[in-house]
Write a protein that holds these residues in place. Sequence first.
Motif, mmCIF file in Angstrom:
data_model
loop_
_atom_site.group_PDB
_atom_site.id
_atom_site.type_symbol
_atom_site.label_atom_id
_atom_site.label_comp_id
_atom_site.label_asym_id
_atom_site.label_seq_id
_atom_site.Cartn_x
_atom_site.Cartn_y
_atom_site.Cartn_z
ATOM 1 N N UNK A 127 0.826 -1.211 0.000
ATOM 2 C CA UNK A 127 0.000 0.000 0.000
ATOM 3 C C UNK A 127 0.863 1.265 0.000
ATOM 4 N N UNK A 128 0.548 2.171 -0.905
ATOM 5 C CA UNK A 128 1.235 3.475 -0.970
ATOM 6 C C UNK A 128 0.130 4.512 -0.788
ATOM 7 N N UNK A 129 -0.132 4.909 0.435
ATOM 8 C CA UNK A 129 -1.323 5.700 0.722
ATOM 9 C C UNK A 129 -2.529 4.878 0.285
ATOM 10 N N UNK A 130 -3.362 5.462 -0.596
ATOM 11 C CA UNK A 130 -4.543 4.718 -1.068
ATOM 12 C C UNK A 130 -4.272 3.971 -2.367
ATOM 13 N N UNK A 131 -3.063 4.022 -2.855
ATOM 14 C CA UNK A 131 -2.690 3.218 -4.028
ATOM 15 C C UNK A 131 -2.242 1.836 -3.546
ATOM 16 N N UNK A 132 -2.405 0.840 -4.410
ATOM 17 C CA UNK A 132 -2.029 -0.516 -4.017
ATOM 18 C C UNK A 132 -1.239 -1.183 -5.143
ATOM 19 N N UNK A 133 0.007 -1.534 -4.839
ATOM 20 C CA UNK A 133 0.837 -2.271 -5.794
ATOM 21 C C UNK A 133 0.766 -3.753 -5.463
ATOM 22 N N UNK A 134 0.748 -4.571 -6.512
ATOM 23 C CA UNK A 134 0.759 -6.022 -6.317
ATOM 24 C C UNK A 134 2.041 -6.586 -6.911
ATOM 25 N N UNK A 135 2.773 -7.380 -6.123
ATOM 26 C CA UNK A 135 4.023 -7.980 -6.600
ATOM 27 C C UNK A 135 3.715 -9.250 -7.390
ATOM 28 N N UNK A 136 4.266 -9.344 -8.591
ATOM 29 C CA UNK A 136 4.099 -10.553 -9.417
ATOM 30 C C UNK A 136 5.488 -11.154 -9.619
ATOM 31 N N UNK A 137 5.677 -12.361 -9.176
ATOM 32 C CA UNK A 137 6.990 -13.005 -9.324
ATOM 33 C C UNK A 137 7.176 -13.440 -10.783
ATOM 34 N N UNK A 138 8.208 -12.902 -11.426
ATOM 35 C CA UNK A 138 8.429 -13.156 -12.855
ATOM 36 C C UNK A 138 9.902 -13.509 -13.105
ATOM 37 N N UNK A 139 10.346 -14.660 -12.621
ATOM 38 C CA UNK A 139 11.752 -15.030 -12.807
ATOM 39 C C UNK A 139 12.088 -15.209 -14.286
ATOM 40 N N UNK A 140 13.377 -15.082 -14.586
ATOM 41 C CA UNK A 140 13.811 -15.280 -15.976
ATOM 42 C C UNK A 140 15.014 -14.412 -16.274
ATOM 43 N N UNK A 141 14.824 -13.087 -16.200
ATOM 44 C CA UNK A 141 15.982 -12.193 -16.352
ATOM 45 C C UNK A 141 16.981 -12.498 -15.230
ATOM 46 N N UNK A 142 16.469 -12.585 -14.011
ATOM 47 C CA UNK A 142 17.190 -13.104 -12.851
ATOM 48 C C UNK A 142 16.204 -13.982 -12.087
ATOM 49 N N UNK A 143 16.696 -14.686 -11.064
ATOM 50 C CA UNK A 143 15.751 -15.510 -10.286
ATOM 51 C C UNK A 143 15.066 -14.702 -9.193
ATOM 52 N N UNK A 144 15.355 -13.401 -9.120
ATOM 53 C CA UNK A 144 14.673 -12.555 -8.131
ATOM 54 C C UNK A 144 13.890 -11.428 -8.812
ATOM 55 N N UNK A 145 13.443 -11.676 -10.042
ATOM 56 C CA UNK A 145 12.736 -10.629 -10.808
ATOM 57 C C UNK A 145 11.243 -10.586 -10.461
ATOM 58 N N UNK A 146 10.793 -9.387 -10.175
ATOM 59 C CA UNK A 146 9.381 -9.138 -9.890
ATOM 60 C C UNK A 146 8.855 -8.030 -10.801
ATOM 61 N N UNK A 147 7.575 -8.087 -11.123
ATOM 62 C CA UNK A 147 6.893 -6.951 -11.731
ATOM 63 C C UNK A 147 5.900 -6.421 -10.703
ATOM 64 N N UNK A 148 5.532 -5.160 -10.848
ATOM 65 C CA UNK A 148 4.585 -4.558 -9.913
ATOM 66 C C UNK A 148 3.386 -4.029 -10.684
#
Lengths: 230, 230
Positions: free
Chosen positions: A99-120
């Motif tokens: 949560x960023x104030x009233x905004x909400x980011x969701x983490x999506x695990x997307x390995x491939x470029x590295x094994x710790x790659x996430x999209x938001x």
Amino acid sequence: MIFRQLFERESSTYTYLLGCTETRAAALIDTVKSEVPKYVQLLDELDLQLVYVLDTHTHADHITGAGELRDATGCKTLLGEEAHSPCVSTGLKDGDLIPVGKLLLKAIYTPGHTDDSYCYLLEHGGQSCVFTGDTLLIRSTGRTDFQNGSATAQYHSLFDKLLTLPDHTWVYPAHDYKGWQISTIGEEKQHNPRLQLGSLDAYVDFMHNLELPNPTLMDVAVPANRTCGK
Amino acid sequence: MIFRQLFERESSTYTYLLGCTETRAAALIDTVKSEVPKYVQLLDELDLQLVYVLDTHTHADHITGAGELRDATGCKTLLGEEAHSPCVSTGLKDGDLIPVGKLLLKAIYTPGHTDDSYCYLLEHGGQSCVFTGDTLLIRSTGRTDFQNGSATAQYHSLFDKLLTLPDHTWVYPAHDYKGWQISTIGEEKQHNPRLQLGSLDAYVDFMHNLELPNPTLMDVAVPANRTCGK
């Protein structure tokens, strides 16, 4: 919502500033250490309070500003738990909500470029946008040949996760080298040459034959980023 | 409406693509000759028909793509009538309206950086944005020391014209050298140091003492741009 895309020329990195108009809480995604004074200036001018600095992965081409920004503002720093980075405030996992104030980011695990790659993913006011790091670039995808990268994993992250988002979803990558800033999932599905290869095998074969030189900063940046850039 | 901001790294130029979703008509503002193939690719991928290429002024730091784009697409090229440029399709004057499908651009004469400087105002869906060329930059203003530039004229263009637009108007400049892409009239009023100098005399004095070197490409670019970059 307050939104800015910022560009760091040396590593061609895009950094994203998201701010909640109501609460003035803000987050920065994929910061560059040398730009920290400019982020602090802009946050101040826009009357925003930094609550999170997120990285999409452990970068090999630039040093994150996460640690310096945490020192300067007291914000929390976030990175995928797969990074095993002892310095971050929280290690993210797939599906985590930020949560960023009233905004909400969701983490999506997307390995491939590295094994710790996430999209938001951010959904706001009927519009969605996804910060794709080095997983999906405009008309390209991130290399998969170091830091436990995997072309197979990236193919699945792309086709089973990102490309299932609605076509009108805005795509905001961590880099662009030709001066383009934004795309959509639909546009990439249709015009990204690497997404037209037709099969997992063809994609893996293509990625294995790129023969790219290592990033200039890699030997410095990766260890530095494991300590939040400090 | 379709909108893209594109960046040309060598001259740090922003080029703007505006497209009408309904009619597929499009315009480009402040193009760079070396980028023409990328514009043509993007127009094609977004299924847009280029009807106008506009320049905000006769550039001294890069060569316009106007002539090549006219050859490639049959579009019209527009520039202020003060440029006395025999190659453009139409010489604009203050208040001229430029229809791009169902979008409407309004030319605002804003001399100062050069004597042929124009800004273009677009009002669409309750939001306005202004393409400010080298008249108003993010936290700066364009130099006024050649091509019949005038700090006095620029002061009036800024304070009597641009800064009278609503505070929420988006500001899209022709350049940024620090990686920032967008601002608003309100933000510039409050945080642009050159707009805080307090009087015409102080502004003119400040601009006369900048002592900037000439742009590297000036001797090539200005004559080239008088023939639409060809």
